[in-house]
Design a protein around this motif. Sequence first.
Motif, PDB file in Angstrom:
ATOM      1  N   ILE A   3       0.647  -0.663  -0.028  1.00 14.30           N
ATOM      2  CA  ILE A   3      -0.013   0.249   0.375  1.00 14.30           C
ATOM      3  C   ILE A   3       0.748   1.171  -0.068  1.00 14.30           C
ATOM      4  O   ILE A   3       0.576   2.142  -0.844  1.00 14.30           O
ATOM      5  CB  ILE A   3      -0.778   0.287   1.178  1.00 14.30           C
ATOM      6  N   VAL A   4       2.177   1.464   0.825  1.00 14.77           N
ATOM      7  CA  VAL A   4       2.796   2.475   0.920  1.00 14.77           C
ATOM      8  C   VAL A   4       3.638   3.198  -0.330  1.00 14.77           C
ATOM      9  O   VAL A   4       3.666   3.543  -0.516  1.00 14.77           O
ATOM     10  CB  VAL A   4       3.623   2.673   2.240  1.00 14.77           C
ATOM     11  N   SER A  91      11.917   7.738  -0.326  1.00 18.38           N
ATOM     12  CA  SER A  91      10.401   7.472   0.433  1.00 18.38           C
ATOM     13  C   SER A  91       9.149   7.207   0.711  1.00 18.38           C
ATOM     14  O   SER A  91       8.784   6.881   1.724  1.00 18.38           O
ATOM     15  CB  SER A  91       9.416   8.832  -0.159  1.00 18.38           C
ATOM     16  N   VAL A  92       9.339   6.063   0.715  1.00 19.66           N
ATOM     17  CA  VAL A  92       9.040   4.212   0.403  1.00 19.66           C
ATOM     18  C   VAL A  92       9.615   3.994   1.840  1.00 19.66           C
ATOM     19  O   VAL A  92       8.883   3.967   2.640  1.00 19.66           O
ATOM     20  CB  VAL A  92       8.698   3.561  -0.784  1.00 19.66           C
ATOM     21  N   ALA A  98       9.107   4.850   9.932  1.00 20.78           N
ATOM     22  CA  ALA A  98       7.938   5.039  10.166  1.00 20.78           C
ATOM     23  C   ALA A  98       7.192   4.300  11.404  1.00 20.78           C
ATOM     24  O   ALA A  98       6.639   4.052  12.469  1.00 20.78           O
ATOM     25  CB  ALA A  98       7.434   6.750   9.837  1.00 20.78           C
ATOM     26  N   LEU A  99       6.379   3.656   9.703  1.00 23.58           N
ATOM     27  CA  LEU A  99       5.309   2.569   9.883  1.00 23.58           C
ATOM     28  C   LEU A  99       5.579   1.978  11.439  1.00 23.58           C
ATOM     29  O   LEU A  99       4.681   1.205  11.968  1.00 23.58           O
ATOM     30  CB  LEU A  99       4.393   2.217   9.131  1.00 23.58           C
ATOM     31  N   SER A 100       6.848   0.968  11.356  1.00 23.11           N
ATOM     32  CA  SER A 100       6.921  -0.084  11.435  1.00 23.11           C
ATOM     33  C   SER A 100       8.330   0.462  13.048  1.00 23.11           C
ATOM     34  O   SER A 100       8.442  -0.821  13.974  1.00 23.11           O
ATOM     35  CB  SER A 100       8.187  -0.937  11.204  1.00 23.11           C
ATOM     36  N   GLY A 104      16.627   3.002   9.490  1.00 21.84           N
ATOM     37  CA  GLY A 104      17.932   2.620   8.672  1.00 21.84           C
ATOM     38  C   GLY A 104      17.246   1.427   8.624  1.00 21.84           C
ATOM     39  O   GLY A 104      18.207   0.353   7.665  1.00 21.84           O
ATOM     40  N   GLN A 105      15.798   0.704   8.648  1.00 28.20           N
ATOM     41  CA  GLN A 105      15.896  -0.795   7.903  1.00 28.20           C
ATOM     42  C   GLN A 105      15.371  -0.728   6.817  1.00 28.20           C
ATOM     43  O   GLN A 105      15.340   0.547   6.320  1.00 28.20           O
ATOM     44  CB  GLN A 105      14.568  -1.726   8.084  1.00 28.20           C
TER      45      GLN A 105
END
Length: 144
Positions: A3-4, A91-92, A98-100, A104-105
């Motif tokens: 979705i992102v 950006s992805v 941020a969601l997780s 740095g992932q």
Amino acid sequence: MGIVTDEEWCKTEYIRSHIVLHEFVIMPNHVHGIIQLVGAHCMRPNGTHPHEYADSDEQPGRVQRAPTAPPTSTVRCAPTLRDVVRGFKSSVTKRLNALSGTSGQRFWQRNYYEHIIRDEDAYRKIAEYIQTNPRCWDTDTYYV
């Protein structure tokens, strides 16, 4: 993640000038998309190209680089494919981190595959490949 990725792809055309997005598909472990770069690549505010060549009066017949723009002049450049892909991946990645709640992932391979589409026939073949690729996923080498 999908979705992102889809949302950021759709935003790309609006936040990055001089591109048009065409076919796009999100696969389980990669994406396919056609990005069209349009318009002038780099232009000075006065409308000249920063890499134009000019004849030199000092050495007739010899071609030299035009003088660089004065320091007060800014050069506006359309994004390169590298700029577009880097911005999209960045950006992805920022949104997914941020969601997780991570920092740095990495979510993308280091590079990308590109192919210049030179004519309408090549465009149709590549567009069809992108559109039909999901149907072939279970025969993909990397199918999990």
